[in-house]
Design a protein around this motif. Structure first.
Motif, PDB file in Angstrom:
ATOM      1  N   PHE A   1      -9.843  14.197 -34.071  1.00 53.64           N
ATOM      2  CA  PHE A   1      -9.438  14.049 -32.610  1.00 53.64           C
ATOM      3  C   PHE A   1      -8.221  14.807 -32.514  1.00 53.64           C
ATOM      4  CE2 PHE A   1      -7.527  10.573 -35.687  1.00 53.64           C
ATOM      5  CZ  PHE A   1      -6.244  10.628 -35.275  1.00 53.64           C
ATOM      6  N   ALA A   2      -7.772  15.056 -31.504  1.00 56.99           N
ATOM      7  CA  ALA A   2      -6.710  15.687 -31.319  1.00 56.99           C
ATOM      8  C   ALA A   2      -5.497  15.080 -30.909  1.00 56.99           C
ATOM      9  CB  ALA A   2      -6.840  16.789 -29.935  1.00 56.99           C
ATOM     10  N   TYR A   3      -4.480  15.707 -31.546  1.00 55.21           N
ATOM     11  CA  TYR A   3      -3.119  14.819 -31.625  1.00 55.21           C
ATOM     12  C   TYR A   3      -2.453  15.700 -30.998  1.00 55.21           C
ATOM     13  CZ  TYR A   3       1.466  12.883 -32.675  1.00 55.21           C
ATOM     14  OH  TYR A   3       2.533  11.968 -32.457  1.00 55.21           O
ATOM     15  N   MET A   4      -1.809  15.571 -29.572  1.00 54.68           N
ATOM     16  CA  MET A   4      -1.013  16.425 -28.545  1.00 54.68           C
ATOM     17  C   MET A   4       0.563  15.902 -28.930  1.00 54.68           C
ATOM     18  SD  MET A   4      -3.803  17.225 -25.794  1.00 54.68           S
ATOM     19  CE  MET A   4      -4.353  15.435 -25.608  1.00 54.68           C
ATOM     20  N   THR A   5       1.303  16.905 -29.082  1.00 57.18           N
ATOM     21  CA  THR A   5       2.860  16.607 -28.983  1.00 57.18           C
ATOM     22  C   THR A   5       3.553  17.687 -28.556  1.00 57.18           C
ATOM     23  OG1 THR A   5       4.524  15.606 -30.224  1.00 57.18           O
ATOM     24  CG2 THR A   5       3.137  17.157 -31.288  1.00 57.18           C
ATOM     25  N   ASN A   6       4.980  17.637 -28.174  1.00 54.66           N
ATOM     26  CA  ASN A   6       5.649  18.503 -27.957  1.00 54.66           C
ATOM     27  C   ASN A   6       5.266  19.436 -26.729  1.00 54.66           C
ATOM     28  OD1 ASN A   6       7.446  18.055 -29.867  1.00 54.66           O
ATOM     29  ND2 ASN A   6       6.267  19.273 -31.575  1.00 54.66           N
ATOM     30  N   VAL A   7       4.806  18.810 -25.746  1.00 53.50           N
ATOM     31  CA  VAL A   7       4.268  19.460 -24.490  1.00 53.50           C
ATOM     32  C   VAL A   7       5.633  19.532 -23.751  1.00 53.50           C
ATOM     33  CG1 VAL A   7       2.932  19.011 -22.324  1.00 53.50           C
ATOM     34  CG2 VAL A   7       2.285  17.831 -24.545  1.00 53.50           C
ATOM     35  N   TYR A   8       5.666  20.686 -23.106  1.00 61.51           N
ATOM     36  CA  TYR A   8       6.803  21.057 -22.317  1.00 61.51           C
ATOM     37  C   TYR A   8       6.498  22.183 -21.224  1.00 61.51           C
ATOM     38  CZ  TYR A   8      11.401  22.703 -20.879  1.00 61.51           C
ATOM     39  OH  TYR A   8      12.444  22.924 -19.903  1.00 61.51           O
ATOM     40  N   THR A   9       7.000  21.973 -20.239  1.00 61.97           N
ATOM     41  CA  THR A   9       6.695  22.957 -19.149  1.00 61.97           C
ATOM     42  C   THR A   9       7.984  23.126 -18.603  1.00 61.97           C
ATOM     43  OG1 THR A   9       4.454  21.996 -18.562  1.00 61.97           O
ATOM     44  CG2 THR A   9       5.509  23.582 -16.760  1.00 61.97           C
ATOM     45  N   ASP A  10       8.252  24.487 -18.202  1.00 59.73           N
ATOM     46  CA  ASP A  10       9.893  24.842 -17.640  1.00 59.73           C
ATOM     47  C   ASP A  10       9.632  24.214 -16.249  1.00 59.73           C
ATOM     48  OD1 ASP A  10      11.400  26.815 -15.954  1.00 59.73           O
ATOM     49  OD2 ASP A  10      11.457  27.563 -17.840  1.00 59.73           O
ATOM     50  N   PRO A  11      10.707  23.773 -15.655  1.00 59.66           N
ATOM     51  CA  PRO A  11      10.932  23.058 -14.292  1.00 59.66           C
ATOM     52  C   PRO A  11      10.390  23.961 -13.447  1.00 59.66           C
ATOM     53  CG  PRO A  11      12.802  22.519 -15.889  1.00 59.66           C
ATOM     54  CD  PRO A  11      11.977  23.598 -16.540  1.00 59.66           C
ATOM     55  N   ASP A  12      10.799  25.206 -13.438  1.00 58.38           N
ATOM     56  CA  ASP A  12      10.400  26.284 -12.420  1.00 58.38           C
ATOM     57  C   ASP A  12       8.866  26.470 -12.117  1.00 58.38           C
ATOM     58  OD1 ASP A  12      13.023  26.900 -11.961  1.00 58.38           O
ATOM     59  OD2 ASP A  12      13.223  28.612 -13.340  1.00 58.38           O
ATOM     60  N   TYR A  13       8.011  26.140 -13.373  1.00 58.37           N
ATOM     61  CA  TYR A  13       6.681  26.116 -13.111  1.00 58.37           C
ATOM     62  C   TYR A  13       5.818  24.633 -13.037  1.00 58.37           C
ATOM     63  CZ  TYR A  13       7.532  30.881 -14.637  1.00 58.37           C
ATOM     64  OH  TYR A  13       8.037  32.146 -14.513  1.00 58.37           O
ATOM     65  N   ARG A  14       6.652  23.606 -12.878  1.00 58.00           N
ATOM     66  CA  ARG A  14       5.845  22.378 -12.762  1.00 58.00           C
ATOM     67  C   ARG A  14       5.496  22.148 -11.558  1.00 58.00           C
ATOM     68  NH1 ARG A  14      10.735  18.941 -15.777  1.00 58.00           N
ATOM     69  NH2 ARG A  14      10.542  19.859 -17.816  1.00 58.00           N
ATOM     70  N   SER A  15       4.223  21.496 -11.649  1.00 60.12           N
ATOM     71  CA  SER A  15       3.603  20.952 -10.192  1.00 60.12           C
ATOM     72  C   SER A  15       2.578  22.179  -9.889  1.00 60.12           C
ATOM     73  CB  SER A  15       4.382  20.301  -9.119  1.00 60.12           C
ATOM     74  OG  SER A  15       5.036  19.279  -9.840  1.00 60.12           O
ATOM     75  N   ARG A  16       2.468  23.291 -10.607  1.00 60.38           N
ATOM     76  CA  ARG A  16       1.634  24.321  -9.991  1.00 60.38           C
ATOM     77  C   ARG A  16       0.354  24.184 -10.834  1.00 60.38           C
ATOM     78  NH1 ARG A  16       5.913  29.576  -9.902  1.00 60.38           N
ATOM     79  NH2 ARG A  16       7.362  28.422  -8.721  1.00 60.38           N
ATOM     80  N   GLY A  17       0.055  23.496 -11.204  1.00 54.40           N
ATOM     81  CA  GLY A  17      -1.582  23.318 -12.000  1.00 54.40           C
ATOM     82  C   GLY A  17      -1.584  24.194 -13.242  1.00 54.40           C
ATOM     83  N   ILE A  18      -0.463  24.703 -13.795  1.00 52.74           N
ATOM     84  CA  ILE A  18      -0.726  25.460 -14.841  1.00 52.74           C
ATOM     85  C   ILE A  18      -1.524  24.961 -16.103  1.00 52.74           C
ATOM     86  CG2 ILE A  18       0.429  26.613 -16.911  1.00 52.74           C
ATOM     87  CD1 ILE A  18       2.893  27.019 -15.123  1.00 52.74           C
ATOM     88  N   GLY A  19      -1.487  23.627 -16.395  1.00 48.82           N
ATOM     89  CA  GLY A  19      -2.185  22.921 -17.260  1.00 48.82           C
ATOM     90  C   GLY A  19      -3.740  22.871 -17.196  1.00 48.82           C
ATOM     91  N   VAL A  20      -3.951  23.124 -15.770  1.00 46.39           N
ATOM     92  CA  VAL A  20      -5.468  23.027 -15.430  1.00 46.39           C
ATOM     93  C   VAL A  20      -6.196  24.317 -15.632  1.00 46.39           C
ATOM     94  CG1 VAL A  20      -6.999  22.406 -13.385  1.00 46.39           C
ATOM     95  CG2 VAL A  20      -4.838  21.038 -13.752  1.00 46.39           C
ATOM     96  N   ARG A  21      -5.036  25.342 -15.418  1.00 47.02           N
ATOM     97  CA  ARG A  21      -5.772  26.694 -15.494  1.00 47.02           C
ATOM     98  C   ARG A  21      -5.879  27.207 -16.834  1.00 47.02           C
ATOM     99  NH1 ARG A  21      -1.904  29.965 -11.418  1.00 47.02           N
ATOM    100  NH2 ARG A  21      -0.588  28.310 -12.396  1.00 47.02           N
ATOM    101  N   TYR A  22      -5.065  26.886 -17.756  1.00 40.89           N
ATOM    102  CA  TYR A  22      -5.044  27.667 -18.897  1.00 40.89           C
ATOM    103  C   TYR A  22      -5.940  26.492 -19.966  1.00 40.89           C
ATOM    104  CZ  TYR A  22      -2.111  30.620 -16.872  1.00 40.89           C
ATOM    105  OH  TYR A  22      -1.522  31.738 -16.260  1.00 40.89           O
TER     106      TYR A  22
END
Length: 57
Positions: free
Chosen positions: A36-57
């Protein structure tokens, strides 16, 4: 255990990052186990939030 850091880059700038580690489960007789995958230390720069970056990559 296998792990690594993934980054989302936009125009040469790291917009987001996450650390993912695959962890093997304890073997059980007669059953197939999958890691199983353990995901941690997730961070998105505030200038790039709510732009769907996690969906595209």
């Amino acid at each position: 255990m296998i792990g690594g850091i993934r980054v989302a880059e936009t125009n040469g700038v790291i917009a987001s990052r996450i650390y993912i580690q695959l962890i093997d489960k304890v073997p059980r007789p007669g059953r197939v186990t999958y890691p199983f995958a353990y995901m941690t230390n997730v961070y998105t720069d505030p200038d790039y939030r709510s732009r769907g970056i996690g969906v595209r990559y």
